[in-house]
Design an enzyme around this catalytic site. Sequence first.
Site, PDB file in Angstrom:
ATOM      1  N   CYS A 242       0.797  -1.211   0.000  1.00 31.72           N
ATOM      2  CA  CYS A 242       0.000   0.000   0.000  1.00 31.72           C
ATOM      3  C   CYS A 242       0.834   1.267   0.000  1.00 31.72           C
ATOM      4  O   CYS A 242       1.987   1.276   0.390  1.00 31.72           O
ATOM      5  CB  CYS A 242      -1.041   0.037   1.108  1.00 31.72           C
ATOM      6  SG  CYS A 242      -0.598  -0.672   2.644  1.00 31.72           S
TER       7      CYS A 242
ATOM      8  N   ARG B  91       2.916  -1.141  -7.126  1.00 31.09           N
ATOM      9  CA  ARG B  91       3.179  -1.986  -5.966  1.00 31.09           C
ATOM     10  C   ARG B  91       2.075  -3.010  -5.722  1.00 31.09           C
ATOM     11  O   ARG B  91       2.247  -3.916  -4.925  1.00 31.09           O
ATOM     12  CB  ARG B  91       3.271  -1.110  -4.716  1.00 31.09           C
ATOM     13  CG  ARG B  91       4.501  -0.261  -4.734  1.00 31.09           C
ATOM     14  CD  ARG B  91       4.351   0.891  -3.789  1.00 31.09           C
ATOM     15  NE  ARG B  91       5.641   1.529  -3.663  1.00 31.09           N
ATOM     16  CZ  ARG B  91       6.435   1.408  -2.617  1.00 31.09           C
ATOM     17  NH1 ARG B  91       6.060   0.698  -1.580  1.00 31.09           N
ATOM     18  NH2 ARG B  91       7.590   1.989  -2.581  1.00 31.09           N
TER      19      ARG B  91
ATOM     20  N   TRP C 175      -3.541  -2.523   0.368  1.00 30.64           N
ATOM     21  CA  TRP C 175      -3.389  -3.947   0.092  1.00 30.64           C
ATOM     22  C   TRP C 175      -3.803  -4.623   1.391  1.00 30.64           C
ATOM     23  O   TRP C 175      -3.066  -4.602   2.372  1.00 30.64           O
ATOM     24  CB  TRP C 175      -1.936  -4.257  -0.287  1.00 30.64           C
ATOM     25  CG  TRP C 175      -1.704  -5.662  -0.730  1.00 30.64           C
ATOM     26  CD1 TRP C 175      -1.930  -6.172  -1.973  1.00 30.64           C
ATOM     27  CD2 TRP C 175      -1.184  -6.741   0.056  1.00 30.64           C
ATOM     28  NE1 TRP C 175      -1.592  -7.507  -2.006  1.00 30.64           N
ATOM     29  CE2 TRP C 175      -1.134  -7.881  -0.778  1.00 30.64           C
ATOM     30  CE3 TRP C 175      -0.759  -6.867   1.373  1.00 30.64           C
ATOM     31  CZ2 TRP C 175      -0.672  -9.112  -0.339  1.00 30.64           C
ATOM     32  CZ3 TRP C 175      -0.299  -8.097   1.824  1.00 30.64           C
ATOM     33  CH2 TRP C 175      -0.266  -9.201   0.960  1.00 30.64           C
TER      34      TRP C 175
ATOM     35  N   ASN D 192      -0.066   2.432   6.606  1.00 31.66           N
ATOM     36  CA  ASN D 192       0.572   1.231   6.049  1.00 31.66           C
ATOM     37  C   ASN D 192       1.102   0.416   7.209  1.00 31.66           C
ATOM     38  O   ASN D 192       1.707   0.977   8.127  1.00 31.66           O
ATOM     39  CB  ASN D 192       1.766   1.604   5.166  1.00 31.66           C
ATOM     40  CG  ASN D 192       1.346   2.172   3.836  1.00 31.66           C
ATOM     41  OD1 ASN D 192       0.167   2.191   3.525  1.00 31.66           O
ATOM     42  ND2 ASN D 192       2.319   2.620   3.064  1.00 31.66           N
ATOM     43  N   GLY D 193       0.917  -0.890   7.157  1.00 29.18           N
ATOM     44  CA  GLY D 193       1.468  -1.737   8.211  1.00 29.18           C
ATOM     45  C   GLY D 193       0.377  -2.532   8.908  1.00 29.18           C
ATOM     46  O   GLY D 193      -0.739  -2.685   8.390  1.00 29.18           O
TER      47      GLY D 193
ATOM     48  N   GLU E 172      13.541 -19.731  -9.745  1.00 28.33           N
ATOM     49  CA  GLU E 172      13.095 -18.393 -10.144  1.00 28.33           C
ATOM     50  C   GLU E 172      12.172 -18.484 -11.363  1.00 28.33           C
ATOM     51  O   GLU E 172      11.165 -17.764 -11.452  1.00 28.33           O
ATOM     52  CB  GLU E 172      14.329 -17.509 -10.422  1.00 28.33           C
ATOM     53  CG  GLU E 172      14.043 -16.126 -10.951  1.00 28.33           C
ATOM     54  CD  GLU E 172      13.144 -15.266 -10.059  1.00 28.33           C
ATOM     55  OE1 GLU E 172      12.882 -15.624  -8.909  1.00 28.33           O
ATOM     56  OE2 GLU E 172      12.681 -14.218 -10.561  1.00 28.33           O
TER      57      GLU E 172
ATOM     58  N   LYS F 272       8.347 -17.131 -11.435  1.00 31.85           N
ATOM     59  CA  LYS F 272       7.832 -16.172 -12.439  1.00 31.85           C
ATOM     60  C   LYS F 272       6.557 -16.697 -13.085  1.00 31.85           C
ATOM     61  O   LYS F 272       5.594 -15.975 -13.256  1.00 31.85           O
ATOM     62  CB  LYS F 272       8.847 -15.923 -13.549  1.00 31.85           C
ATOM     63  CG  LYS F 272       9.988 -14.971 -13.355  1.00 31.85           C
ATOM     64  CD  LYS F 272       9.654 -13.569 -12.999  1.00 31.85           C
ATOM     65  CE  LYS F 272       9.502 -13.445 -11.533  1.00 31.85           C
ATOM     66  NZ  LYS F 272      10.332 -12.874 -10.670  1.00 31.85           N
TER      67      LYS F 272
ATOM     68  N   GLU G 157       3.694 -16.505 -10.612  1.00 30.62           N
ATOM     69  CA  GLU G 157       3.295 -15.135 -10.288  1.00 30.62           C
ATOM     70  C   GLU G 157       2.403 -14.511 -11.350  1.00 30.62           C
ATOM     71  O   GLU G 157       1.402 -13.886 -11.027  1.00 30.62           O
ATOM     72  CB  GLU G 157       4.541 -14.236 -10.136  1.00 30.62           C
ATOM     73  CG  GLU G 157       5.276 -14.405  -8.837  1.00 30.62           C
ATOM     74  CD  GLU G 157       6.507 -13.511  -8.774  1.00 30.62           C
ATOM     75  OE1 GLU G 157       6.713 -12.849  -7.754  1.00 30.62           O
ATOM     76  OE2 GLU G 157       7.288 -13.477  -9.755  1.00 30.62           O
TER      77      GLU G 157
ATOM     78  N   HIS H  71      13.363 -39.039  -6.385  1.00 27.82           N
ATOM     79  CA  HIS H  71      12.934 -39.122  -4.977  1.00 27.82           C
ATOM     80  C   HIS H  71      11.513 -38.608  -4.783  1.00 27.82           C
ATOM     81  O   HIS H  71      11.121 -38.294  -3.659  1.00 27.82           O
ATOM     82  CB  HIS H  71      13.922 -38.352  -4.085  1.00 27.82           C
ATOM     83  CG  HIS H  71      15.311 -38.898  -4.164  1.00 27.82           C
ATOM     84  ND1 HIS H  71      15.665 -40.103  -3.620  1.00 27.82           N
ATOM     85  CD2 HIS H  71      16.421 -38.416  -4.783  1.00 27.82           C
ATOM     86  CE1 HIS H  71      16.948 -40.344  -3.883  1.00 27.82           C
ATOM     87  NE2 HIS H  71      17.428 -39.334  -4.584  1.00 27.82           N
TER      88      HIS H  71
ATOM     89  N   LYS I 208       4.187  -5.261  -4.597  1.00 30.45           N
ATOM     90  CA  LYS I 208       5.621  -5.021  -4.646  1.00 30.45           C
ATOM     91  C   LYS I 208       6.011  -4.302  -3.359  1.00 30.45           C
ATOM     92  O   LYS I 208       5.205  -3.634  -2.754  1.00 30.45           O
ATOM     93  CB  LYS I 208       5.944  -4.128  -5.852  1.00 30.45           C
ATOM     94  CG  LYS I 208       7.392  -4.210  -6.262  1.00 30.45           C
ATOM     95  CD  LYS I 208       7.582  -3.957  -7.725  1.00 30.45           C
ATOM     96  CE  LYS I 208       9.028  -4.132  -8.125  1.00 30.45           C
ATOM     97  NZ  LYS I 208       9.333  -5.513  -8.498  1.00 30.45           N
TER      98      LYS I 208
HETATM   99  N1  HGA Z   1      -3.484  -3.206   7.928  1.00 29.38           N
HETATM  100  C1  HGA Z   1      -4.036  -2.205   7.083  1.00 29.38           C
HETATM  101  C2  HGA Z   1      -2.990  -1.680   6.091  1.00 29.38           C
HETATM  102  C3  HGA Z   1      -2.462  -2.775   5.228  1.00 29.38           C
HETATM  103  C4  HGA Z   1      -1.143  -2.505   4.564  1.00 29.38           C
HETATM  104  O1  HGA Z   1      -0.251  -1.837   5.056  1.00 29.38           O
HETATM  105  N2  HGA Z   1      -0.908  -3.140   3.407  1.00 29.38           N
HETATM  106  O2  HGA Z   1       0.293  -3.007   2.742  1.00 29.38           O
HETATM  107  C5  HGA Z   1      -5.270  -2.709   6.343  1.00 29.38           C
HETATM  108  O3  HGA Z   1      -5.495  -3.923   6.235  1.00 29.38           O
HETATM  109  O4  HGA Z   1      -6.032  -1.870   5.888  1.00 29.38           O
END
Ligand code: HGA
Length: 609
Positions: A2, A27, A74, A99-100, A482, A486, A489, A505, A604
Amino acid sequence: MCGIVGAVAQRDVAEILVEGLRRLEYRGYDSAGVAVLNNGELSRTRRVGKVQELSSALETQPLFGGTGIAHTRWATHGEPNERNAHPHQSEGDIAVVHNGIIENHNKLRVMLKGLGYTFASDTDTEVICHLVHHELKTHDSLLAAVQVAVKQLEGAYGTVVIDRRDSQRMIVARSGSPLVIGYGLGENFVASDQLALLPVTRSFAFLEEGDVAEVTRREVNIFDVDGNAVEREMKESEVTHDAGDKGEYRHYMLKEIYEQPTAIAHTLEGRIAGGKVLDAAFGENAAEFLKDIKHVQIIACGTSYHAGMAARYWLEGWAGVSCNVEIASEFRYRKSHLFPNSLLVTISQSGETADTLAAMRLAKEMGYKATLTICNAPGSSLVRESDMAYMMKAGVEIGVASTKAFTVQLAGLLMLTTVIGRHNGMSEQVEADITQSLLSMPAKVEQALGLDDAIAELAEDFADKHHALFLGRGDQYPIAMEGALKLKEISYIHAEAYASGELKHGPLALIDADMPVIVVAPNNELLEKLKSNVEEVRARGGLMYVFADVDAEFESDDTMKVIPVPHCDEFMAPLIYTIPLQLLSYHVALIKGTDVDQPRNLAKSVTVE
Ligand code: HGA
């Protein structure tokens, strides 16, 4: 992951904020929102999906005001829906982006509900705005309220807070999630990445852990974790890349694949002289730090982890030191043994990967002799907190699936191999050969890119497949890993990688005509062993795609398509064989019609644990 953008200006800021979010789109995120203050009014618009949805909503119903915050989310706590999108509000007064992860959100939620607050979302973030609102009842400034509130938070946050009743400022706080202040003329900004602010300023100061800052149009006052006023060095941004420019390419990923010869040339620039890699490539005091190293512990996640895996073969094989490689999220939560004279190497494109950062901090406490980061983001947390930094100079990487960052990491790790080897008995000849190999890499990568058309054709075979197996041996095993990553992903095809000696194995049981097997086969001392493994697959009716050295004597037939790869020396082979695997995943994804640059569920710069 985010993104945060904030501004305090005289002009209307909504457009600046949305443009900032656009620049952070690469990201990966699931929803976006903006809130602005105007004459005692707090207005907010949020949308699920792309920033374009938000932008269209703002075109229909513009938001006016000179102070504002914006966010791409995110989701970690609570579904990706509009109700959970940031900014969050408390009582129509306070608005917050974050964020977090707030780890003690449940406890705080119970406490705040007890105080009469009603929660409008399922996020952990919402506790921050109610907490600040509550603290403002007993503190006389937004700054003081935020300072007291963040002390009650456990976990990680980069957060920006605004108050409807005080439209002249925003308060920003950082612990575990990066924030940078952008200085303008009579206006100031904040963002989780300087890229977001490049259209409005090039002067930045990175907040440090525990910092809280008060940002107004004319002033930025920063306070450290103990509340002391501090200065954080203001720097002019060196970032030259315009993140919004895809050029002639259909996707950032393809552009970045094609940028690899230039990116590798840049990473070598000024770092090799007189046939040797300069110690200073790893930072000013690198020679002093590196001279006694006898053991290397590499910590990374995802693609960077694969680069580390390849480097283990090199450091043990050529530099004469022992080496362990571990995923950051495992390392940080287990008891590990510290070998004497150990160097900790972290690898992270963004320099903000939460698990890698935490592992590095742990290693410092454990008493590692030195820490080095291989990183693409100047000024990032890993760069600032490590003893040494190898700045990759790969240029901004936008595609969520890493490509050029990986090959540049490999080049940097090969350089590290020579520098550590020099202190541990590496012969001058080997050092000269590696250096020569490094210098000829850009041209060789260019040649490997010539396989593009052949690979595009081959990719058709994968359109209806649900699984794929990648095989390699020695330092090509991480390359097979890798390649599989890819493909997973960006095409969402389930792919596994095996060291081909492991086939018998277990994975041989999977072989049938529906399971394509991709083999990387340079002409090295393991070639004959690999050929035996290829026969094991053939005998079970498997269909193979072999990327083989032109001299490796493989021939296409009913069960095997051979794609000749230009001959290259053993030092650069892992890097060269990466290129066709990147192209393969790209073309398969194109055929499948997936979102190549922003694959589903991924982000990202993974700044959460
Ligand atoms: N925990 C918060 C922010 C999520 C976040 O930092 N994502 O990268 C939420 O869930 O809204």
